[in-house]
Design a protein around this motif. Structure first.
Motif, mmCIF file in Angstrom:
data_model
loop_
_atom_site.group_PDB
_atom_site.id
_atom_site.type_symbol
_atom_site.label_atom_id
_atom_site.label_comp_id
_atom_site.label_asym_id
_atom_site.label_seq_id
_atom_site.Cartn_x
_atom_site.Cartn_y
_atom_site.Cartn_z
ATOM 1 N N LEU A 1 0.823 -1.212 0.000
ATOM 2 C CA LEU A 1 0.000 0.000 0.000
ATOM 3 C C LEU A 1 0.855 1.259 0.000
ATOM 4 O O LEU A 1 0.493 2.269 -0.615
ATOM 5 C CB LEU A 1 -0.939 -0.016 1.205
ATOM 6 N N ALA A 2 1.987 1.215 0.675
ATOM 7 C CA ALA A 2 2.852 2.398 0.756
ATOM 8 C C ALA A 2 3.399 2.814 -0.601
ATOM 9 O O ALA A 2 3.815 3.961 -0.782
ATOM 10 C CB ALA A 2 4.005 2.135 1.725
ATOM 11 N N ALA A 3 3.397 1.905 -1.573
ATOM 12 C CA ALA A 3 3.921 2.220 -2.908
ATOM 13 C C ALA A 3 2.983 3.114 -3.705
ATOM 14 O O ALA A 3 3.382 3.651 -4.748
ATOM 15 C CB ALA A 3 4.187 0.921 -3.673
ATOM 16 N N PHE A 4 1.738 3.310 -3.235
ATOM 17 C CA PHE A 4 0.765 4.122 -3.954
ATOM 18 C C PHE A 4 0.732 5.540 -3.402
ATOM 19 O O PHE A 4 1.028 5.764 -2.220
ATOM 20 C CB PHE A 4 -0.633 3.507 -3.827
ATOM 21 N N PRO A 5 0.342 6.511 -4.213
ATOM 22 C CA PRO A 5 0.118 7.862 -3.684
ATOM 23 C C PRO A 5 -0.966 7.845 -2.604
ATOM 24 O O PRO A 5 -1.814 6.943 -2.566
ATOM 25 C CB PRO A 5 -0.351 8.651 -4.924
ATOM 26 N N ARG A 6 -0.955 8.846 -1.751
ATOM 27 C CA ARG A 6 -1.824 8.852 -0.573
ATOM 28 C C ARG A 6 -3.298 8.698 -0.940
ATOM 29 O O ARG A 6 -4.015 7.889 -0.324
ATOM 30 C CB ARG A 6 -1.622 10.157 0.197
ATOM 31 N N LYS A 7 -3.774 9.439 -1.936
ATOM 32 C CA LYS A 7 -5.185 9.372 -2.309
ATOM 33 C C LYS A 7 -5.544 7.974 -2.806
ATOM 34 O O LYS A 7 -6.580 7.405 -2.416
ATOM 35 C CB LYS A 7 -5.499 10.404 -3.381
ATOM 36 N N ARG A 8 -4.690 7.416 -3.650
ATOM 37 C CA ARG A 8 -4.967 6.080 -4.177
ATOM 38 C C ARG A 8 -4.897 5.036 -3.059
ATOM 39 O O ARG A 8 -5.670 4.077 -3.046
ATOM 40 C CB ARG A 8 -3.961 5.733 -5.280
#
Length: 324
Positions: free
Chosen positions: A151-158
């Motif tokens: 999950l950390a690999a995605f931008p905050r909104k995504r």
């Protein structure tokens, strides 16, 4: 060796392509067959592959007439990739010999379909094959050691969107496959996209896939009826998604694809320390939106037929890949 070139995979996919013919030279070989008759809607049929507007395949900007597309030697594996194997599979000299063996067949056209970037493409370019962009294949390279890293690999909104989606998915569990139940779900998917399904044939394929080193993840609400599944094969430390199916009549299946094929799959893959999950072609928005990266796949064709050569030139000049 890729899963798609193993004897177990080729046996499981038996009948999906025409009967194979030998293609080998100097420490390298490739899966090949001769297409004698048109097979419209099949993703190995040259006319279909090079002219269709199907979302996962190229878009040709000009109308194309009907030159003699067959007979043709087709080089590809079931699973829609072109993967030479053998101790010299990465050596240009051996690949030149393989291409020469393909051109020696007594048919006017040779096609290497769904090639990845690499030495084979360089050799095909040198040998005068026409390149047409085809599609993308998608892989999820798992970062870190667990779902928090995923999950950390995605931008905050995504990341927030994915967490909300994961909370909405019905329960997903690893199960021993109930082949009749799973085949019914698979047939719904096949019927949706291809207009019909053969239950017996689909069950045979699922049985062969389940007999491999496999894992089946099933979305099963509390009432006990499965609304979706994803099956994976383990090979050489990585995973490949080999089959999915859904109950489209049940609204709870709406997120079952994401729950089984991505979120639960990633959790189990992390637990087994697998690093990559391969998903193949199609559904690019869903795959890219859940962390997959794409690799371009191309078609390379050479023909002695002047009419087909002109069509190939026009197709190469006017075709764009749907996803870049």
């Amino acid at each position: 060796m890729s899963l798609l070139t193993t004897p177990a995979w080729l046996a499981a996919m038996g009948g999906k392509l025409p009967a194979p013919v030998p293609l080998r030279a100097d420490g390298v070989e490739a899966h090949a067959f001769v297409q004698h008759e048109p097979r419209p809607t099949e993703f190995f049929d040259l006319w279909h592959v090079l002219t269709t507007t199907a979302p996962a395949l190229p878009i040709c900007r000009e109308p194309i007439d009907s030159p003699p597309w067959v007979p043709a030697l087709m080089v590809m594996v079931p699973g829609y990739e072109c993967l030479p194997t053998g101790p010299r599979a990465g050596e240009p000299e051996a690949l030149h010999a393989l291409v020469s063996a393909a051109l020696a067949y007594d048919v006017p056209t040779a096609a290497f379909l769904y090639t990845r970037p690499g030495p084979l493409e360089a050799v095909l370019h040198e040998r005068g094959f026409t390149c047409v962009p085809l599609s993308m294949t998608w892989d999820l390279h798992l970062p870190g050691t667990g779902m928090a890293d995923y999950l950390a690999a995605f931008p905050r909104k995504r990341r927030k969107e994915l967490r909300r989606e994961m909370r909405s998915v019905v329960d997903v569990h690893a199960e021993e496959p109930d082949l009749d139940e799973l085949t019914a779900l698979k047939c719904q998917l096949v019927t949706k996209y291809r207009g019909g399904a053969d239950f017996t044939a689909e069950r045979r394929k699922l049985a062969a896939l389940a007999a491999m080193d496999s894992l089946t993840l099933v979305a099963r609400p509390q009432d006990g009826n499965a609304v979706g599944f994803a099956m994976f094969a383990r090979h050489d430390g990585d995973w490949t998604c080999t089959a999915v199916g859904f109950d489209y009549a049940d609204e709870r299946s709406r997120l079952a694809y994401f729950g089984t094929a991505f979120y639960a799959a990633a959790e189990h893959a992390y637990a087994e320390q697998a690093r990559t999950i391969s998903y193949g072609q199609g559904a690019w928005a869903a795959k890219r939106g859940r962390g997959c990266t794409g690799t371009p796949l191309n078609g390379w064709v050479r023909t002695r037929d002047a009419r087909l050569a002109e069509v190939l030139r026009r197709s190469a000049a006017t075709t764009r890949r749907e996803v870049l």
